[in-house]
Design a protein around this motif. Structure first.
Motif, PDB file in Angstrom:
ATOM      1  N   GLN A 144       0.860  -1.266  -0.030  1.00  0.00           N
ATOM      2  CA  GLN A 144      -0.052   0.005   0.100  1.00  0.00           C
ATOM      3  C   GLN A 144       0.753   1.323   0.132  1.00  0.00           C
ATOM      4  OE1 GLN A 144      -2.833   0.246   3.165  1.00  0.00           O
ATOM      5  NE2 GLN A 144      -3.848   1.781   2.320  1.00  0.00           N
ATOM      6  N   GLU A 145       1.696   1.323   0.673  1.00  0.00           N
ATOM      7  CA  GLU A 145       2.829   2.400   1.108  1.00  0.00           C
ATOM      8  C   GLU A 145       3.741   2.645  -0.138  1.00  0.00           C
ATOM      9  OE1 GLU A 145       2.184   4.942   3.118  1.00  0.00           O
ATOM     10  OE2 GLU A 145       0.687   3.759   3.605  1.00  0.00           O
ATOM     11  N   GLY A 146       3.934   1.444  -1.119  1.00  0.00           N
ATOM     12  CA  GLY A 146       4.866   1.637  -2.056  1.00  0.00           C
ATOM     13  C   GLY A 146       6.281   1.427  -1.815  1.00  0.00           C
ATOM     14  N   VAL A 147       6.545   0.687  -0.805  1.00  0.00           N
ATOM     15  CA  VAL A 147       7.778   0.597  -0.295  1.00  0.00           C
ATOM     16  C   VAL A 147       8.701  -0.596  -1.007  1.00  0.00           C
ATOM     17  CG1 VAL A 147       9.316  -0.135   1.650  1.00  0.00           C
ATOM     18  CG2 VAL A 147       7.225   1.182   2.199  1.00  0.00           C
ATOM     19  N   ASP A 148       9.491  -0.147  -1.799  1.00  0.00           N
ATOM     20  CA  ASP A 148      10.511  -1.162  -2.771  1.00  0.00           C
ATOM     21  C   ASP A 148      11.847  -0.774  -1.950  1.00  0.00           C
ATOM     22  OD1 ASP A 148      11.341  -2.975  -4.349  1.00  0.00           O
ATOM     23  OD2 ASP A 148      10.861  -2.063  -6.115  1.00  0.00           O
ATOM     24  N   PHE A 149      12.711  -1.678  -2.478  1.00  0.00           N
ATOM     25  CA  PHE A 149      13.931  -2.012  -1.601  1.00  0.00           C
ATOM     26  C   PHE A 149      14.996  -2.971  -2.419  1.00  0.00           C
ATOM     27  CE2 PHE A 149      10.772  -4.990   0.068  1.00  0.00           C
ATOM     28  CZ  PHE A 149      11.530  -5.948   0.019  1.00  0.00           C
ATOM     29  N   GLU A 150      16.217  -2.544  -2.419  1.00  0.00           N
ATOM     30  CA  GLU A 150      17.347  -3.113  -2.844  1.00  0.00           C
ATOM     31  C   GLU A 150      17.995  -3.945  -2.001  1.00  0.00           C
ATOM     32  OE1 GLU A 150      20.083  -0.719  -5.312  1.00  0.00           O
ATOM     33  OE2 GLU A 150      18.667   0.776  -5.102  1.00  0.00           O
ATOM     34  N   LEU A 151      18.575  -4.982  -2.530  1.00  0.00           N
ATOM     35  CA  LEU A 151      18.908  -6.145  -1.631  1.00  0.00           C
ATOM     36  C   LEU A 151      20.451  -6.381  -2.169  1.00  0.00           C
ATOM     37  CD1 LEU A 151      15.972  -8.691  -1.722  1.00  0.00           C
ATOM     38  CD2 LEU A 151      16.694  -7.262   0.375  1.00  0.00           C
ATOM     39  N   LYS A 152      21.279  -7.124  -1.327  1.00  0.00           N
ATOM     40  CA  LYS A 152      22.557  -7.372  -1.550  1.00  0.00           C
ATOM     41  C   LYS A 152      22.785  -8.779  -0.857  1.00  0.00           C
ATOM     42  CE  LYS A 152      25.255  -4.763   1.776  1.00  0.00           C
ATOM     43  NZ  LYS A 152      26.470  -3.838   1.949  1.00  0.00           N
ATOM     44  N   GLU A 153      23.231  -9.710  -1.528  1.00  0.00           N
ATOM     45  CA  GLU A 153      23.605 -10.926  -0.752  1.00  0.00           C
ATOM     46  C   GLU A 153      24.787 -10.914   0.041  1.00  0.00           C
ATOM     47  OE1 GLU A 153      24.045 -14.149  -3.813  1.00  0.00           O
ATOM     48  OE2 GLU A 153      24.457 -15.625  -2.368  1.00  0.00           O
ATOM     49  N   ILE A 154      24.809 -11.694   0.967  1.00  0.00           N
ATOM     50  CA  ILE A 154      25.911 -11.818   2.162  1.00  0.00           C
ATOM     51  C   ILE A 154      26.991 -12.335   1.356  1.00  0.00           C
ATOM     52  CG2 ILE A 154      26.636 -12.165   4.367  1.00  0.00           C
ATOM     53  CD1 ILE A 154      24.000 -12.298   5.416  1.00  0.00           C
ATOM     54  N   SER A 155      28.092 -11.474   1.310  1.00  0.00           N
ATOM     55  CA  SER A 155      29.302 -12.230   0.647  1.00  0.00           C
ATOM     56  C   SER A 155      30.299 -12.949   1.367  1.00  0.00           C
ATOM     57  CB  SER A 155      29.958 -10.985  -0.242  1.00  0.00           C
ATOM     58  OG  SER A 155      30.083  -9.878   0.697  1.00  0.00           O
ATOM     59  N   VAL A 156      29.976 -13.713   1.894  1.00  0.00           N
ATOM     60  CA  VAL A 156      30.776 -14.831   2.679  1.00  0.00           C
ATOM     61  C   VAL A 156      32.352 -14.948   2.185  1.00  0.00           C
ATOM     62  CG1 VAL A 156      31.121 -16.938   3.976  1.00  0.00           C
ATOM     63  CG2 VAL A 156      28.896 -15.830   3.882  1.00  0.00           C
ATOM     64  N   PRO A 157      32.157 -15.403   0.741  1.00  0.00           N
ATOM     65  CA  PRO A 157      33.460 -15.681   0.192  1.00  0.00           C
ATOM     66  C   PRO A 157      34.347 -14.506   0.226  1.00  0.00           C
ATOM     67  CG  PRO A 157      31.767 -16.717  -1.093  1.00  0.00           C
ATOM     68  CD  PRO A 157      31.084 -15.725   0.002  1.00  0.00           C
ATOM     69  N   SER A 158      33.677 -13.020   0.109  1.00  0.00           N
ATOM     70  CA  SER A 158      34.540 -12.035   0.211  1.00  0.00           C
ATOM     71  C   SER A 158      35.232 -11.860   1.729  1.00  0.00           C
ATOM     72  CB  SER A 158      33.635 -10.786  -0.096  1.00  0.00           C
ATOM     73  OG  SER A 158      34.169  -9.608   0.182  1.00  0.00           O
ATOM     74  N   LEU A 159      34.443 -12.225   2.650  1.00  0.00           N
ATOM     75  CA  LEU A 159      35.048 -12.198   3.942  1.00  0.00           C
ATOM     76  C   LEU A 159      36.243 -13.230   4.008  1.00  0.00           C
ATOM     77  CD1 LEU A 159      35.037 -11.483   6.970  1.00  0.00           C
ATOM     78  CD2 LEU A 159      33.278 -13.253   7.308  1.00  0.00           C
ATOM     79  N   LEU A 160      36.086 -14.511   3.505  1.00  0.00           N
ATOM     80  CA  LEU A 160      36.886 -15.483   3.517  1.00  0.00           C
ATOM     81  C   LEU A 160      38.327 -14.912   2.952  1.00  0.00           C
ATOM     82  CD1 LEU A 160      37.887 -18.315   4.305  1.00  0.00           C
ATOM     83  CD2 LEU A 160      36.485 -19.231   2.146  1.00  0.00           C
ATOM     84  N   LYS A 161      38.030 -14.443   1.684  1.00  0.00           N
ATOM     85  CA  LYS A 161      39.280 -13.824   0.969  1.00  0.00           C
ATOM     86  C   LYS A 161      40.177 -13.174   1.937  1.00  0.00           C
ATOM     87  CE  LYS A 161      40.512 -10.904  -2.724  1.00  0.00           C
ATOM     88  NZ  LYS A 161      39.786 -10.207  -4.403  1.00  0.00           N
ATOM     89  N   LYS A 162      39.534 -12.098   2.470  1.00  0.00           N
ATOM     90  CA  LYS A 162      40.302 -11.177   3.486  1.00  0.00           C
ATOM     91  C   LYS A 162      40.945 -12.145   4.560  1.00  0.00           C
ATOM     92  CE  LYS A 162      37.114  -7.124   2.861  1.00  0.00           C
ATOM     93  NZ  LYS A 162      38.172  -6.124   2.517  1.00  0.00           N
ATOM     94  N   ILE A 163      40.134 -13.044   5.005  1.00  0.00           N
ATOM     95  CA  ILE A 163      41.028 -13.784   6.150  1.00  0.00           C
ATOM     96  C   ILE A 163      42.125 -14.799   5.387  1.00  0.00           C
ATOM     97  CG2 ILE A 163      40.760 -15.827   7.794  1.00  0.00           C
ATOM     98  CD1 ILE A 163      37.873 -15.115   8.007  1.00  0.00           C
ATOM     99  N   LEU A 164      41.764 -15.220   4.367  1.00  0.00           N
ATOM    100  CA  LEU A 164      42.996 -16.020   3.660  1.00  0.00           C
ATOM    101  C   LEU A 164      44.153 -14.960   3.325  1.00  0.00           C
ATOM    102  CD1 LEU A 164      40.949 -18.315   1.295  1.00  0.00           C
ATOM    103  CD2 LEU A 164      42.233 -19.078   3.316  1.00  0.00           C
ATOM    104  N   LEU A 165      43.963 -13.707   2.882  1.00  0.00           N
ATOM    105  CA  LEU A 165      44.915 -12.963   2.395  1.00  0.00           C
ATOM    106  C   LEU A 165      45.438 -11.901   3.704  1.00  0.00           C
ATOM    107  CD1 LEU A 165      43.558 -11.922  -1.281  1.00  0.00           C
ATOM    108  CD2 LEU A 165      45.421 -13.625  -0.537  1.00  0.00           C
ATOM    109  N   ASN A 166      44.950 -12.455   4.770  1.00  0.00           N
ATOM    110  CA  ASN A 166      45.270 -11.603   6.164  1.00  0.00           C
ATOM    111  C   ASN A 166      45.165 -10.298   5.895  1.00  0.00           C
ATOM    112  OD1 ASN A 166      46.374 -11.679   8.664  1.00  0.00           O
ATOM    113  ND2 ASN A 166      48.539 -11.319   8.098  1.00  0.00           N
ATOM    114  N   GLN A 167      43.917  -9.861   5.372  1.00  0.00           N
ATOM    115  CA  GLN A 167      43.428  -8.388   5.254  1.00  0.00           C
ATOM    116  C   GLN A 167      42.778  -7.997   6.393  1.00  0.00           C
ATOM    117  OE1 GLN A 167      41.622  -8.182   1.606  1.00  0.00           O
ATOM    118  NE2 GLN A 167      43.496  -7.977   0.327  1.00  0.00           N
TER     119      GLN A 167
END
Length: 275
Positions: free
Chosen positions: A117-140
């Motif tokens: 009724q209020e016309g509330v639309d929204f954008e989403l993003k997928e939780i990027s667990v691989p991105s977090l893993l990349k930082k861990i593996l690269l010691n970032q």
């Protein structure tokens, strides 16, 4: 005779069949694939980013892209939902146990109807667990945004897509304010809920809402009841709305681990000065 692959093997996704070294390579070199974006301009109810037949589909989680904006609008919709319930005299003819049961079991579909009724639309993003893993593996080191994003459990992608599909269908139907009011009454007064004491009275209220909607549709659309039947059919899809998904997506980012059922009842009965 050539052997045939078993159905179980044929349904396996890349998540299960990829070589471990290739998985690691994808994690470290294809970070852009870890995040998926929806935008109202490009969204279509039939569109799905999920892997067809992938058994991992149900594990994919999403969060709001702009929670500071969307959560505020969602809170306004929830408050308007409570205000709608409070303005129904017939609701207070029920015993308080039935009132609490109806609110706790029906707030989620009412909320989604409010979003429509209020016309509330929204954008989403997928939780990027691989991105977090990349930082861990690269010691970032992790940024603050990484910590906030990955501290959320995220909402089910499949559940959110069902909700998006429903919103799109309602927006394409040009539902007016009176129709929304009648539909909310049909949803709220649900006689099928187990544990109701005044089940017959709740059923009567739902039937009155349905009859009023039918009369309105008949008057507005030259006695054509096709729209009435179609809208009722749309409501059936709201039964699949997951209250936990809504709480996780729209309210956990600002409220944390708050019990929404308790908060709703507190607002309904004790926070009149806020409404």
């Amino acid at each position: 005779m050539a052997s045939q692959a078993s159905p179980e093997k044929s349904r396996k996704c890349q998540c299960e069949t990829s070589h471990p070294q290739r998985i690691l390579y994808q994690i470290l070199n294809k970070e852009e694939q870890d995040e998926t974006r929806w935008h109202p301009q490009y969204y279509h109810p039939c569109y799905s980013i999920s892997r067809a037949g992938c058994p991992c589909e149900g594990n994919r989680k999403v969060v709001l892209r702009t929670p500071e904006v969307t959560c505020m609008r969602a809170s306004e919709v929830l408050l308007k939902t409570i205000t709608f319930i409070r303005n129904l005299p017939s609701f207070y003819h029920l015993p308080q146990e039935d009132q609490a049961l109806l609110v706790q079991q029906c707030w989620a579909p009412l909320f989604v109807l409010g979003l429509a009724q209020e016309g509330v639309d929204f954008e989403l993003k997928e939780i990027s667990v691989p991105s977090l893993l990349k930082k861990i593996l690269l010691n970032q080191s992790l940024t603050d945004s990484d910590k906030v994003e990955n501290s959320s459990l995220g909402a089910s992608l499949a559940d959110v897509q069902k909700m998006k599909n429903f919103l799109e269908k309602f927006w394409n139907s040009d539902i007016c304010a009176k129709e929304y009011a009648y539909l909310k009454g049909i949803i709220l007064f649900n006689p099928e809920l187990p544990g109701l004491r005044f089940r017959h009275y709740v059923q009567t209220l739902q039937q009155e809402a349905q009859h009023t909607l039918m009369e309105f549709s008949s008057m507005m659309y030259n006695r054509n009841l096709g729209r009435f039947a179609w809208i009722l059919g749309l409501l059936a899809s709201l039964k699949a709305v997951n209250a936990e998904t809504i709480a996780e997506l729209f309210f956990r980012p600002i409220l944390g681990e708050v019990n929404l059922n308790e908060l709703l009842l507190e607002t309904l009965y004790f926070k009149q000065d806020l409404l």
